[in-house]
Scaffold this motif. Structure first.
Motif, mmCIF file in Angstrom:
data_model
loop_
_atom_site.group_PDB
_atom_site.id
_atom_site.type_symbol
_atom_site.label_atom_id
_atom_site.label_comp_id
_atom_site.label_asym_id
_atom_site.label_seq_id
_atom_site.Cartn_x
_atom_site.Cartn_y
_atom_site.Cartn_z
ATOM 1 N N ASP A 1 0.847 -1.192 0.000
ATOM 2 C CA ASP A 1 0.000 0.000 0.000
ATOM 3 C C ASP A 1 0.880 1.239 0.000
ATOM 4 O O ASP A 1 1.968 1.249 0.599
ATOM 5 C CB ASP A 1 -0.943 0.012 1.205
ATOM 6 N N ALA A 2 0.394 2.281 -0.678
ATOM 7 C CA ALA A 2 1.135 3.547 -0.717
ATOM 8 C C ALA A 2 0.882 4.391 0.519
ATOM 9 O O ALA A 2 1.656 5.298 0.827
ATOM 10 C CB ALA A 2 0.745 4.337 -1.971
ATOM 11 N N LEU B 1 -1.483 0.986 5.763
ATOM 12 C CA LEU B 1 -0.647 -0.204 5.893
ATOM 13 C C LEU B 1 -0.432 -0.554 7.363
ATOM 14 O O LEU B 1 -0.494 -1.734 7.756
ATOM 15 C CB LEU B 1 0.692 0.044 5.200
ATOM 16 N N TYR B 2 -0.191 0.450 8.183
ATOM 17 C CA TYR B 2 -0.010 0.231 9.619
ATOM 18 C C TYR B 2 -1.275 -0.359 10.239
ATOM 19 O O TYR B 2 -1.210 -1.285 11.065
ATOM 20 C CB TYR B 2 0.339 1.556 10.301
ATOM 21 N N ALA C 1 5.529 -0.871 2.025
ATOM 22 C CA ALA C 1 5.105 0.426 1.493
ATOM 23 C C ALA C 1 5.597 0.546 0.060
ATOM 24 O O ALA C 1 6.755 0.246 -0.237
ATOM 25 C CB ALA C 1 5.659 1.558 2.346
ATOM 26 N N GLY C 2 4.710 0.974 -0.822
ATOM 27 C CA GLY C 2 5.124 1.105 -2.210
ATOM 28 C C GLY C 2 3.969 1.530 -3.088
ATOM 29 O O GLY C 2 2.803 1.352 -2.745
ATOM 30 N N ASP C 3 4.323 2.103 -4.237
ATOM 31 C CA ASP C 3 3.344 2.616 -5.192
ATOM 32 C C ASP C 3 3.306 1.679 -6.394
ATOM 33 O O ASP C 3 4.357 1.253 -6.892
ATOM 34 C CB ASP C 3 3.761 4.026 -5.617
ATOM 35 N N HIS D 1 10.381 -0.074 -10.426
ATOM 36 C CA HIS D 1 11.537 -0.655 -9.750
ATOM 37 C C HIS D 1 11.123 -1.317 -8.434
ATOM 38 O O HIS D 1 11.576 -2.428 -8.114
ATOM 39 C CB HIS D 1 12.597 0.418 -9.487
ATOM 40 N N ARG D 2 10.267 -0.645 -7.670
ATOM 41 C CA ARG D 2 9.799 -1.219 -6.403
ATOM 42 C C ARG D 2 9.031 -2.520 -6.653
ATOM 43 O O ARG D 2 9.211 -3.508 -5.933
ATOM 44 C CB ARG D 2 8.916 -0.196 -5.679
ATOM 45 N N LEU D 3 8.204 -2.531 -7.691
ATOM 46 C CA LEU D 3 7.447 -3.738 -8.012
ATOM 47 C C LEU D 3 8.386 -4.877 -8.397
ATOM 48 O O LEU D 3 8.176 -6.046 -8.021
ATOM 49 C CB LEU D 3 6.467 -3.461 -9.154
#
Length: 619
Positions: free
Chosen positions: A310-311, A316-317, A336-338, A343-345
């Motif tokens: 989740d961004a 997320l918490y 955490a990520g968009d 790159h994060r994916l």
């Protein structure tokens, strides 16, 4: 203490044998001493006492608590008495001539024994309940119970034990019950008499004990309770109760979900478990309304791990903490990520190699995405779906499930059009993968209580004293509960072969103004207390939502709440367009007008509406 109690109960039962045996002879001889039968009297008593001691132990009579003596205890007493009766019958048949047992004794003895053993237990329960609960009778808050069936009778008995409540009357639409009593409380009429009954008894609380009330009946009851300025509570259905009794602590105020009248969802848990058990799962948008409920439902099926993406740090918490408190044995990874961050994916998919992906991340608020944020809606809803789907293909995930929306049908707003493009992206990915990964889409309407929906907004407005704002008197929407939507998503995921758009049965559309009125009533207010104000349709908003586009047909499935939409084919050029956008999205920006032009090019059914009629009407 337990052995002493059992000994006392055994002595009582043996005393009952003596009393029943002597009483049978006294009745047989008109309460005169049975001269000539003294030998029968004393010799017969010994085997009966011995038999009764064994029979009571065998029947489990010393496991029950007398204060809760009920039908199961009566069955145990009947077993023990039947054993004594059989022994007596054998004695009467085999006894020598000088020890004669009168035939009437064979009948009188078990009857008296049953009355003494069963009556003693019931008398003790009555005595204890009188001591414990009678001093409180009439001291609690007066309450009217709606429903005089099994659940109602159980509820009345439970409320009698509570010092907080005092049942003054019942109502039930079955005319055959009118005038009758349940535990001393009179059934005063049907639900049409509910308002008058509440007013007459000055009761400020009503409890719905009927488990089969329709939406129309519930709305009628809610209105009557509201008119009487009372509060309505409900209890779970009988099949939900663990102890077989209606527990007072299970009561809760009637919620707006109850007024939808939607049946319980049945899913094929065997197939769902086969799809999920021991698998690595990824949920994007895991902290959102649907995403978080999906995570909770997934935990039931013992996956190897659930990767939560989740961004929003706070969202997320929140879901991470829920798992730590409510499902600590479920392996989770909160990331955490968009979904636009390629790159994060790549890092996430390489490390966790998810086998099933549920893509719930999206921008979904229609008015916000319509103005100043249109390009962001395209980037998140279309590009984000494309990137997550491509990585799912790359790691050869088994399934990819897109959470779509009814607003993708004949869209009039940017959000709906971008979700339709997300569906198209999944169809292209399905073709690209040649069956390597099964891409599916699940399309449904509004879910009650989701972030940014009308329910939390109405609740806030009612709490503030109003007015409650509705955009248009005739605006309608489809609604279902969040758990229902999540369960049907899981069911659809097991049924897809690849490329299908599943449409959930959303039931009948509901007028938003009726929803507002019901919420005002449920809050204990009347129409005069809180007004409803019509403010006009917002940019991109439709009066009516659809679940199928004009060019689409549906096919039935083996689940009565799921159908498959047959959408128009996606142009081959769409793949090139999305690939180009994926390479240039960070350096490209479109104003709202340019985004609408782009959407019209790729989604022919998209007909943007930017003009709204301003009106302000108060009810």
């Amino acid at each position: 203490m337990k052995s002493l109690r059992s000994t006392l109960v055994l002595l009582f039962d043996l005393l009952c044998v003596v009393a029943a045996w002597l009483g049978a002879f006294l009745l047989r001889f008109n309460f005169e001493w049975p001269y000539g039968y003294e030998k029968t009297l004393w010799l017969g008593l010994v085997p009966l006492l011995f038999t009764q001691a064994i029979a009571c132990k065998w029947a489990g009579l010393y496991r029950g608590m007398w204060i809760f003596a009920s039908i199961p205890d009566l069955r145990r007493v009947l077993k023990a008495v039947a054993s004594s009766a059989i022994v007596l019958l054998v004695m009467a048949s085999l006894a020598p001539q000088h020890v004669t047992v009168p035939r009437s004794i064979v009948l009188l003895y078990p009857i008296l024994l049953l009355l003494l053993m069963g009556g003693g237990r019931i008398a003790w329960r009555m005595y204890k309940e009188h001591r414990l609960y009678n001093p409180r009778h009439g001291q609690g808050k007066p309450v009217v119970v709606i429903g005089a069936g099994t659940a109602g009778a159980m509820l009345v008995r439970e409320l009698e034990r509570s010092p907080d409540w005092h049942v003054v009357a019942l109502v039930d639409d079955d005319r055959n019950k009118w005038g009758l009593e349940v535990s001393g409380c009179r059934v005063e009429g049907g639900t049409d008499a509910l308002e008058q009954t509440l007013t007459r008894w000055e009761a400020k609380h009503a409890i719905l004990a009927s488990t089969s009330a329709t939406r129309e009946v519930l709305q009628h009851i809610t209105q009557a309770v509201s008119q009487a300025k009372a509060q309505l509570f409900t209890v779970p259905g009988l099949n939900e109760l663990m102890s077989g009794r209606v527990a007072i602590n299970a009561m809760r105020p009637v919620k707006i979900e109850d007024l939808l009248g939607r049946a319980t969802v049945d899913i094929d848990t065997g197939n769902v478990a086969h799809m999920l058990q021991g698998k690595r799962l990824l949920v994007t948008g895991a902290g959102g309304s649907i995403g978080s409920e999906l995570c909770r439902q997934l935990a039931r099926f013992d996956p190897a791990v659930i990767v939560l993406l989740d961004a929003s740090e706070f969202a997320l918490y929140t879901i991470d903490q829920w798992f730590k408190v409510n499902s600590p044995n479920t392996a989770i990874v909160a990331l955490a990520g968009d979904v636009k961050d390629n790159h994060r994916l790549q890092v996430i998919f390489d490390e966790w190699q998810p086998q099933v992906v549920f893509h719930a991340a999206a921008y979904k608020h229609v008015p916000l995405m319509e103005e100043h944020n249109a390009w962001q809606a395209v980037r998140t809803n279309v590009l984000g779906t494309w990137l997550v789907g491509q990585h799912a293909l790359r790691v050869k995930a088994e399934r990819f499930v897109l959470i779509s929306t009814d607003k993708a049908v004949n869209p009039t707003n940017v959000m709906g059009a971008t979700k339709r493009m997300a569906e198209m992206a999944c169809e292209v990915l399905q073709r690209q993968g040649n069956g390597t990964t099964c891409f599916q889409m699940v399309r449904f309407g509004n879910v009650l209580g989701s972030t940014g929906s009308v329910i939390p907004k109405f609740q806030e407005q009612i709490a503030g004293g109003g007015p409650v704002t509705v955009t248009h008197p005739e605006i309608t929407r489809y609604f279902m509960s969040i758990p229902e939507a999540a369960q049907l998503v899981l069911q659809a995921a097991t049924m897809g072969k690849g490329g299908e758009i599943f449409v959930l049965d959303m039931g009948e559309p509901i007028r938003i103004v009726d929803l507002a009125k019901n919420m005002i009533r449920l809050s204990g207010h009347t129409k005069g207390d809180i007004t409803i104000e019509f403010t006009g349709l917002r940019p991109g908003e439709k009066l009516y939502e659809e679940l199928l586009a004009d060019s689409e047909n549906t096919l039935p499935t083996h689940h009565d709440k799921l159908r498959i939409a047959q959408a128009r084919p996606v142009q081959n050029e769409f793949e090139l367009f999305v690939c180009t956008m994926a390479g240039t999205h960070t350096s490209t920006h479109f104003e709202d007008g340019g985004v609408r032009d782009l959407l019209k090019e790729w989604v022919p059914e998209y007909q943007p509406t930017t003009d709204t009629t301003e009106l302000t009407i108060r009810l």
